[in-house]
Design an enzyme around this catalytic site. Structure first.
Site, mmCIF file in Angstrom:
data_model
loop_
_atom_site.group_PDB
_atom_site.id
_atom_site.type_symbol
_atom_site.label_atom_id
_atom_site.label_comp_id
_atom_site.label_asym_id
_atom_site.label_seq_id
_atom_site.Cartn_x
_atom_site.Cartn_y
_atom_site.Cartn_z
ATOM 1 N N GLY A 1 0.784 -1.427 -0.003
ATOM 2 C CA GLY A 1 -0.051 0.008 -0.004
ATOM 3 C C GLY A 1 0.614 1.258 -0.105
ATOM 4 O O GLY A 1 0.202 2.334 0.043
ATOM 5 N N GLN A 2 2.108 1.055 -0.127
ATOM 6 C CA GLN A 2 2.918 2.238 -0.039
ATOM 7 C C GLN A 2 2.569 3.131 -1.263
ATOM 8 O O GLN A 2 2.326 2.758 -2.369
ATOM 9 C CB GLN A 2 4.409 2.055 0.017
ATOM 10 N N THR A 3 2.717 4.487 -1.021
ATOM 11 C CA THR A 3 2.534 5.414 -2.248
ATOM 12 C C THR A 3 2.904 5.124 -3.538
ATOM 13 O O THR A 3 2.389 5.103 -4.606
ATOM 14 C CB THR A 3 2.802 6.833 -1.781
#
Ligand code: GTP
Ligand code: MG
Length: 184
Positions: A69-71
């Site tokens: 889910g990291q940017t």
């Protein structure tokens, strides 16, 4: 067992459900998936790509795509959309300062995506083991109010919000039961 029952059970056995597990980094997606698989939830690091895990559950096979889910990884989410039945969107119930970001990403990258129209959406408010019991009801109401899902997804059976804990397993059974009881 009658023949009809055998045939019915066989049909259910064949039933595969494809579920994408999405949400902001650190919300607890991998922890929840590991809990569902009865694996150790104490040694987990951020997901840098994705992982596919298969869970046999009450006659169904739940194929879970646990995606980072990291940017920098969010641009790749759409690579996994094809043939999706359910999206489980995980929210960190402890960091409500990120709820706006979570809502924006949910709307832009999931709800408004043409390729995900008709897909079931399960919102899992996670880390409830760290939230006082007395605050849980209002937390669920706050998230419901912010997301306003009844406005964007009019079919009431297409979405749901559950309180869970990937650490203790609280609420996980309810999530799984909801997922397998949809129409596929
Ligand atoms: N207390 C508590 N901690 C949790 C829970 N779920 C996850 N955590 C912790 O939150 C942190 C992030 O968990 P992950 O499962 O790696 O989160 P993620 O959503 O997979 O993160 P990305 O892979 O980076 O997108 C870890 O330190 C977990 O131990 C929970 O239900 N309760
Ligand atoms: Mg992860």
């Amino acid at each position: 067992m009658g023949l009809l029952t055998i045939i019915r059970n066989q049909k259910r056995k064949d039933k595969e459900i494809r579920m994408l597990v999405l949400g902001l980094d650190n919300s607890g997606k991998t922890t929840i998936v590991k809990n569902m698989l009865h694996e150790d939830v104490d040694i987990i690091s951020p997901t840098m790509g994705f992982q596919i895990q298969s869970l046999p559950y009450k006659g169904y096979t739940l194929n879970m795509w646990d995606i980072g889910g990291q940017t920098s990884l969010r641009a790749f989410w759409s690579n996994y959309f094809d043939k999706t039945d359910v999206v489980m969107w995980v929210i960190d119930g402890l960091s409500l300062e990120r709820i706006e970001e979570s809502y924006r990403e949910l709307r832009d990258k999931i709800i408004e995506q043409d390729r995900l129209v008709g897909v079931y959406l399960l919102i899992a408010i996670n880390k409830t083991d760290l939230i006082p019991e007395g605050d849980l009801k209002s937390l669920k109401e706050t998230v419901s109010r912010l997301l306003q899902l009844e406005e964007v997804i009019p079919e009431r059976d297409h979405w749901n919000i559950e309180l869970v804990s990937g650490k203790t397993g609280a609420g996980i059974g309810k999530v799984l039961d909801w997922v397998i009881s949809r129409e596929y």
